[in-house]
Design a protein around this motif. Structure first.
Motif, PDB file in Angstrom:
ATOM      1  N   ARG A  14      36.827  42.636  43.938  1.00  0.00           N
ATOM      2  CA  ARG A  14      35.423  42.610  44.310  1.00  0.00           C
ATOM      3  C   ARG A  14      34.554  42.243  43.117  1.00  0.00           C
ATOM      4  O   ARG A  14      34.858  42.569  41.975  1.00  0.00           O
ATOM      5  N   ILE A  15      33.451  41.565  43.409  1.00  0.00           N
ATOM      6  CA  ILE A  15      32.415  41.330  42.398  1.00  0.00           C
ATOM      7  C   ILE A  15      31.451  42.497  42.510  1.00  0.00           C
ATOM      8  O   ILE A  15      30.620  42.548  43.424  1.00  0.00           O
ATOM      9  N   ALA A 138      34.537  38.766  33.775  1.00  0.00           N
ATOM     10  CA  ALA A 138      34.934  38.697  35.182  1.00  0.00           C
ATOM     11  C   ALA A 138      36.438  38.692  35.364  1.00  0.00           C
ATOM     12  O   ALA A 138      36.961  39.278  36.316  1.00  0.00           O
ATOM     13  N   GLY A 139      37.165  38.020  34.468  1.00  0.00           N
ATOM     14  CA  GLY A 139      38.597  37.870  34.654  1.00  0.00           C
ATOM     15  C   GLY A 139      38.908  36.682  35.553  1.00  0.00           C
ATOM     16  O   GLY A 139      38.045  36.199  36.285  1.00  0.00           O
ATOM     17  N   PRO A 140      40.148  36.193  35.539  1.00  0.00           N
ATOM     18  CA  PRO A 140      40.496  34.959  36.249  1.00  0.00           C
ATOM     19  C   PRO A 140      40.377  35.047  37.765  1.00  0.00           C
ATOM     20  O   PRO A 140      40.175  34.040  38.426  1.00  0.00           O
ATOM     21  N   GLY A 144      35.848  32.396  39.706  1.00  0.00           N
ATOM     22  CA  GLY A 144      35.553  31.274  40.597  1.00  0.00           C
ATOM     23  C   GLY A 144      34.345  31.537  41.466  1.00  0.00           C
ATOM     24  O   GLY A 144      33.424  30.718  41.548  1.00  0.00           O
ATOM     25  N   ARG A 145      34.326  32.698  42.139  1.00  0.00           N
ATOM     26  CA  ARG A 145      33.197  33.028  43.006  1.00  0.00           C
ATOM     27  C   ARG A 145      31.922  33.242  42.209  1.00  0.00           C
ATOM     28  O   ARG A 145      30.828  32.895  42.645  1.00  0.00           O
ATOM     29  N   LEU A 146      32.063  33.802  41.014  1.00  0.00           N
ATOM     30  CA  LEU A 146      30.879  34.082  40.202  1.00  0.00           C
ATOM     31  C   LEU A 146      30.297  32.794  39.613  1.00  0.00           C
ATOM     32  O   LEU A 146      29.081  32.580  39.614  1.00  0.00           O
ATOM     33  N   ASN A 333      30.925  29.378  47.000  1.00  0.00           N
ATOM     34  CA  ASN A 333      31.243  30.785  46.790  1.00  0.00           C
ATOM     35  C   ASN A 333      32.180  31.310  47.877  1.00  0.00           C
ATOM     36  O   ASN A 333      33.045  32.157  47.620  1.00  0.00           O
ATOM     37  N   ARG A 334      32.039  30.791  49.090  1.00  0.00           N
ATOM     38  CA  ARG A 334      32.853  31.274  50.198  1.00  0.00           C
ATOM     39  C   ARG A 334      34.177  30.519  50.345  1.00  0.00           C
ATOM     40  O   ARG A 334      35.061  30.964  51.092  1.00  0.00           O
TER      41      ARG A 334
END
Length: 479
Positions: A14-15, A138-140, A144-146, A333-334
């Motif tokens: 989760r973000i 964020a980490g890998p 991407g979404r962020l 993002n989706r």
């Protein structure tokens, strides 16, 4: 390295609120720096009057900032390695704010240009350092979404700059073009000290690559300067401009040789560009920068000079590109963890090309609605390129290499934008000379130049076909 946040039902992390908060703070600094590169262009006429100077002299207010940014981006990776990403980012914001205050207090054209250089030295460090810091936090599995949201910020600044600059000059004097940075920057610094995680320097004792810096940064600055001067269309300095272009290319060639031969860690390792998918990603971002910022340079010029629109009216007509970029970021993002990066990027480049084509027909005076719709499509495509490209690099790169990888990516994007813009200015000047400066011939000259923008899209598409079909970080679909 992650800041926590748990795992969603579908397996994707989760973000969480702390990560979103850190991203917002870092975006605040990046937005401030990228916006300032365009917001001042609206005040060129005002500055000409205030300082009783020529347009050529005042143009150095923008050129000096650009050259300073190009010069300092390569050093951002070493600074983050040496002092830590958060400390470097905060220091860059403070340098930028100091330059902003001094610009507002400038008493002559020369002093304003000098203080703009100081601004650029801070502004050039902010985007790459902020992205690297965000990637490490964020980490890998979440980057991407962020990044799909964060990466759209630099693309909005050329659209919002004229609007904000015009609004400021409508109610206040020109120093507020610079004072406006103070509340944004100070809030960003205070929040960063409290909410952005600090990561230890990855190479605290790493020596600075003095020879590489002496070749790379001045080489880029001299090359951009030469191309910018060629774009001015003045006969007298053309020899000097061509000499500068040759000298800049020679210094860059020397840097590549130095980077391949040195036993120490170079400022930017040329071997990075031979490692898949970094080379293809860098090519795509560089040519994308040339296409995006080149078109952003051409369109306002056409709308104001060719159609007689004010800076505010031109900014309003350009706004749909920002809307498209925002919508595109939501789409990415989706889908970024579900769809192959290569598919998104190629589709995005196709949309940019589709949205650019109507501008090759400017001689027929396209309607404002067609221009707005084309820019909306371009904005969608822009968002579908930048985020996936950065995601596949940041998700595959080792943590300790993130600052220098981010520096290299941002350098290519910045150089692509500045060199592409300068190159298009040279082409436009040549076409205006060949066709004439009356309304109809000038419109055709702009149309001719936009064919080159389409050519940039083709080159970017060729590079994008070498991107991986599936990112290894996106192994599990989101729920």
């Amino acid at each position: 390295m992650s800041s926590g946040g748990g795992v969603a039902a579908g397996g994707a992390e989760r973000i969480d609120a702390p990560l979103l908060r850190a991203a917002f703070i870092l975006v605040l600094g990046t937005f401030m720096a990228t916006l300032d590169a365009t917001i001042v262009t609206v005040g060129i006429d005002t500055l000409v009057t205030e300082f009783d100077a020529s347009v050529t002299e005042i143009q150095w207010v923008s050129t000096a900032y650009l050259l300073a940014v190009v010069t300092t981006v390569p050093t951002s990776g070493w600074l983050a390695d040496r002092f830590g990403s958060r400390r470097t980012w905060i220091g860059a914001v403070l340098v930028f704010l100091a330059g902003s205050v001094l610009c507002a207090l400038a008493w002559s054209v020369l002093s304003l240009v000098v203080f703009r250089v100081l601004q650029g030295l801070g502004g050039g460090v902010l985007p790459p350092t902020g992205q690297a810091l965000l990637a490490r936090t964020a980490g890998p599995r979440r980057i991407g979404r962020l990044i799909s949201v964060v990466a759209v910020v630099p693309m909005l600044s050329p659209v919002l700059g004229p609007l904000i600059g015009g609004s400021i000059l409508g109610v206040a004097d020109w120093p507020w073009l610079f004072y406006v940075n103070l509340p944004i920057g100070l809030v960003a610094v205070l929040l960063a000290r409290r909410f952005v995680p600090a990561h230890p320097p990855s190479a605290a004792g790493a020596p600075f690559d003095v020879r590489g810096a002496a070749l790379l940064s001045p080489g880029l600055a001299v090359l951009v300067f030469g191309l910018t001067e060629l774009g001015q269309g003045q006969a007298a300095p053309r020899v000097v401009a061509w000499v500068a272009v040759g000298a800049g290319l020679g210094m860059l060639f020397g840097f590549v040789l130095h980077g391949l031969r040195t036993s120490r860690r170079p400022l930017i390792d040329p071997r990075l560009f031979t490692r898949p998918p970094f080379g293809a990603a860098a090519l795509a971002l560089a040519v994308l920068g040339a296409s995006v910022f080149g078109a952003t340079f051409l369109l306002p010029l056409y709308l104001q000079a060719g159609r007689g629109l004010s800076a505010w009216e031109a900014g309003l007509l350009l706004a749909p590109q920002g809307v498209g970029a925002a919508l595109g970021s939501l789409l990415v993002n989706r889908t970024i963890d579900r769809v192959a990066a290569r598919t998104l990027v190629v589709l995005g480049i196709g949309l940019i090309a589709f949205g650019t084509f109507p501008f090759t027909q400017l001689a027929s005076t396209p309607a404002d609605g067609l221009i707005a719709g084309s820019l909306l499509v371009r904005g969608l495509g822009i968002a579908m390129v930048s985020a996936p490209v950065m995601n596949i690099v940041y998700s595959r790169m080792e943590q300790e290499h993130l600052p220098r990888a981010s520096s290299a990516l941002n350098l290519l994007n910045t150089v692509g934008g500045s060199v592409g813009t300068a190159t298009l200015a040279v082409i436009l000047q040549a076409r205006l000379t060949a066709r004439g400066t009356e309304a109809a011939p000038a419109a055709q000259a702009f149309a001719d130049t936009f064919w080159w923008v389409l050519g940039f899209c083709l080159v970017a598409a060729i590079g994008a076909t070498r991107l991986p079909g599936r990112d290894r970080a996106a192994v599990t679909p989101r729920s």
